[in-house]
Design an enzyme around this catalytic site. Structure first.
Site, PDB file in Angstrom:
ATOM      1  CG  ASP A 113      23.569  10.438 -45.416  1.00 37.43           C
ATOM      2  OD1 ASP A 113      24.707  10.477 -45.892  1.00 37.43           O
ATOM      3  OD2 ASP A 113      22.889  11.158 -45.846  1.00 37.43           O
TER       4      ASP A 113
ATOM      5  CB  THR B 218      25.804  31.198 -48.417  1.00 33.80           C
ATOM      6  OG1 THR B 218      26.773  30.388 -49.068  1.00 33.80           O
ATOM      7  CG2 THR B 218      25.563  31.249 -46.976  1.00 33.80           C
TER       8      THR B 218
ATOM      9  CB  CYS C  43      24.703 -10.945 -50.258  1.00 32.78           C
ATOM     10  SG  CYS C  43      22.840 -11.167 -50.055  1.00 32.78           S
TER      11      CYS C  43
ATOM     12  CD  GLN D 179      22.022 -15.942 -53.155  1.00 30.01           C
ATOM     13  OE1 GLN D 179      21.651 -15.527 -54.129  1.00 30.01           O
ATOM     14  NE2 GLN D 179      21.440 -15.635 -52.016  1.00 30.01           N
TER      15      GLN D 179
ATOM     16  CG  HIS E 299      25.106  -7.487 -46.954  1.00 27.01           C
ATOM     17  ND1 HIS E 299      25.490  -7.097 -48.487  1.00 27.01           N
ATOM     18  CD2 HIS E 299      23.995  -8.037 -47.141  1.00 27.01           C
ATOM     19  CE1 HIS E 299      24.584  -7.447 -49.129  1.00 27.01           C
ATOM     20  NE2 HIS E 299      23.473  -8.155 -48.391  1.00 27.01           N
TER      21      HIS E 299
ATOM     22  CD  GLU F 262      28.668  -5.420 -47.500  1.00 23.64           C
ATOM     23  OE1 GLU F 262      27.605  -5.177 -48.192  1.00 23.64           O
ATOM     24  OE2 GLU F 262      28.953  -6.225 -46.957  1.00 23.64           O
TER      25      GLU F 262
END
Length: 543
Positions: free
Chosen positions: A71, A190, A381, A385, A515, A517
């Protein structure tokens, strides 16, 4: 003093509390307020770093090296505010710290209990480093009724009493299901969820009602009556065409207005130009490309959540729709015919990060296909490799492999036990703990001046990107790899750790150890993803 907004969920999980928190923060930000979002996770893991992606989705990494809940990726993508170590806390981390204090004698012989020790730690976390903020949004993981979430709710109940209702707001995300046989929306779940919250001493101020059909005014009024909230504070939340249209949808339904009304604040109308532009570009593409993501966890898209969104951002930058085909790398380890059948329709091939040996030979086969067929390739990543191992094998190093997969005569990729960080030399034992022991967070890389990487980054000579790995390409193989056409175009500042590799003779063939992203935003797409999608678009016009 910063005002606190506490976001809880009821009835069922997966209602989109994280997306709601990110959208509300974006709306408040568009009104000129300074915001920060935090996540409370009730599970007993210290962090999600050792959890299976199938259990928890991706692990999101911050600049300062925290392994956090996915999140936080939503929070950063929607607000552009970089998250920190202090923005995600788990029960495991709280209990670990409390027990460490008890062992040191910090509590001076007192009996250590959930109240006040655990609840005090939670309250301290919620209020740390908030002096320069207007709003702190705190999302509580899980669902009302979960036993592990009770200490968090009790802490927030206490915090409301301490800070006052005028400085705190509870937003409860709940479900209003549609019963097809009856042809009706049902408000009873609810009502029960809110009743359970009030039994814990918390009265929600705003209800965000997730529903599949329009919420009639009569049902909205009914929810308001039985849940003791203003009718205007019952906010319908229907499914949206994309997550990036959610802020506009919530604004239309009055979510940000309800929050400001609760706090008695007035503000100018929000500047939603950014979100209107994003939704217009997303909803009106001028073309389409298909990207094959050859991975290990393709059965659960949340395992690659940031990657998925970064590809979408690359599409927004190029005004094209990006269709993602999730391909299990293991299918390529059976027959070569499977490779061509699966990858020939692709306009680009991406091999993402991952851990373990399963599927790696299939990923190497994907690299070979992209190299030989001149299909745009992007390795992240483990994907970098695998590109290096494939190049080494093509250069005659037949037994090239990684020590991650077991003992090997040709360790083209090996475990990294020492590296330099801003805090000095970092050391790790090969057989040490798994959690929190990788090369984590933002590290700089120096780019070659005449490289494709430098061009993609707008001529930059040094960049900073986020890492999460414990294995590195062995620079001792650099000469053999470059003899096969795979050049090292990005290195750590000390020249020891390869960060970027590329093939100059290829339309687009780039592998990165980090990374990217994690740093892509819909309003600021990462240049590597923009460049990759642009290359895929060019390839689509050739086939």
């Amino acid at each position: 003093m910063a005002r606190h907004i506490f976001i809880t969920g009821g009835v069922v999980s997966s209602l989109g509390k994280g997306l709601m928190a990110a959208s509300l923060a974006a709306l408040l930000q568009a009104r000129g307020f300074r915001v920060r979002i935090r996540k409370f996770d009730p599970y007993l893991n210290v962090d999600p770093g050792t959890m299976s992606p199938y259990q928890h989705g991706e692990v999101y990494v911050t600049d300062d090296g925290a392994e956090t809940d996915l999140d936080l990726g939503h929070y950063e993508r929607f607000t552009g505010v970089s998250a920190h170590q202090s923005d995600n806390i788990t029960s495991g981390r709280i209990y670990r710290d409390i027990i460490a204090k008890e062992r040191r004698g910090d509590y001076l012989g007192a009996t250590v209990q959930v109240i006040p020790h655990v609840t005090d730690a939670i309250k301290d976390f919620a209020q740390t480093d908030t002096d320069d903020l207007d709003f702190v949004l705190c999302e509580i993981g899980g669902t009302i009724g979960d036993i592990e979430g009770l200490p968090f709710l009790e802490a927030l109940r206490q915090l409301r009493n301490e800070l006052g209702r005028e400085n705190t707001c509870f937003v409860h995300v709940t479900l209003v299901p549609y019963i097809a046989a009856a042809g009706e929306l049902k408000t009873k779940p609810t009502q029960h969820s809110v009743r359970e919250m009030t039994g814990l001493g918390i009265q929600p101020d705003i209800l965000l009602c997730r529903c599949e059909h329009e919420l009639p005014e009569s049902e909205r009024a009914k929810i308001a009556l039985f849940c003791n909230v203003r009718r205007e504070a019952v906010i319908p939340a229907l499914d949206a065409p994309s997550i990036y249209s959610v802020p506009l949808q919530y604004h239309k339904e009055g979510l940000d207005a309800a929050v400001l009304h609760h706090f008695g604040l007035a503000s100018p109308a929000p500047d939603l130009t950014r979100w209107n532009t994003i939704t217009e570009r997303f909803g009106n593409p001028e073309g389409e490309v298909t990207i094959g993501v050859v991975g290990k966890y393709v059965g659960l898209p949340d395992a690659y959540k940031s990657l998925n969104e970064a590809l979408v951002h690359g599409g927004i930058a190029n005004r094209v729709k990006v269709k993602i085909r999730w391909i299990d790398a293991e299918i390529f380890e059976k027959e070569d015919s499977e490779i061509a059948a699966a990858l020939e329709p692709m306009h680009g091939i991406l091999v993402p990060g991952g851990f373990g040996e399963r599927g790696t030979e299939g990923k190497i086969a994907s690299v070979r296909f992209a190299r030989e067929r001149k299909v745009p390739y992007f390795g992240i990543c483990l994907g970098m490799q695998m590109a290096c191992i494939e190049a080494a094998r093509a250069a005659g190093v037949e037994k090239a492999s990684s020590t991650e997969f077991g003992a090997t005569e040709e360790p083209v990729v090996g475990i990294i036990t020492e590296w330099m960080s801003k805090d000095g030399l970092q050391k790790r034992a090969e057989g040490g703990d798994l959690g929190g022991t990788m090369r984590l967070g933002a590290y700089p890389a120096v780019l070659s001046g005449n490289s494709q990487a430098s061009t993609i980054y707008g001529g930059a000579t040094e960049i900073s990107e986020r890492h999460r790995h414990r294995y590195e390409v062995n620079a001792a193989y650099r000469e053999q790899l470059e003899s096969n056409g795979l050049i090292f175009s990005g290195m750590s500042p000390d020249g020891l750790l390869p960060e970027i590799v590329e093939r100059p003779d290829h339309p687009f063939f780039v592998g990165v150890q980090f990374h990217p992203e994690y740093k892509s935003r819909p309003f600021d797409p990462h240049p590597l993803f923009s460049g990759f999608i642009a290359a895929a678009l060019r390839h689509s016009r050739l086939v």
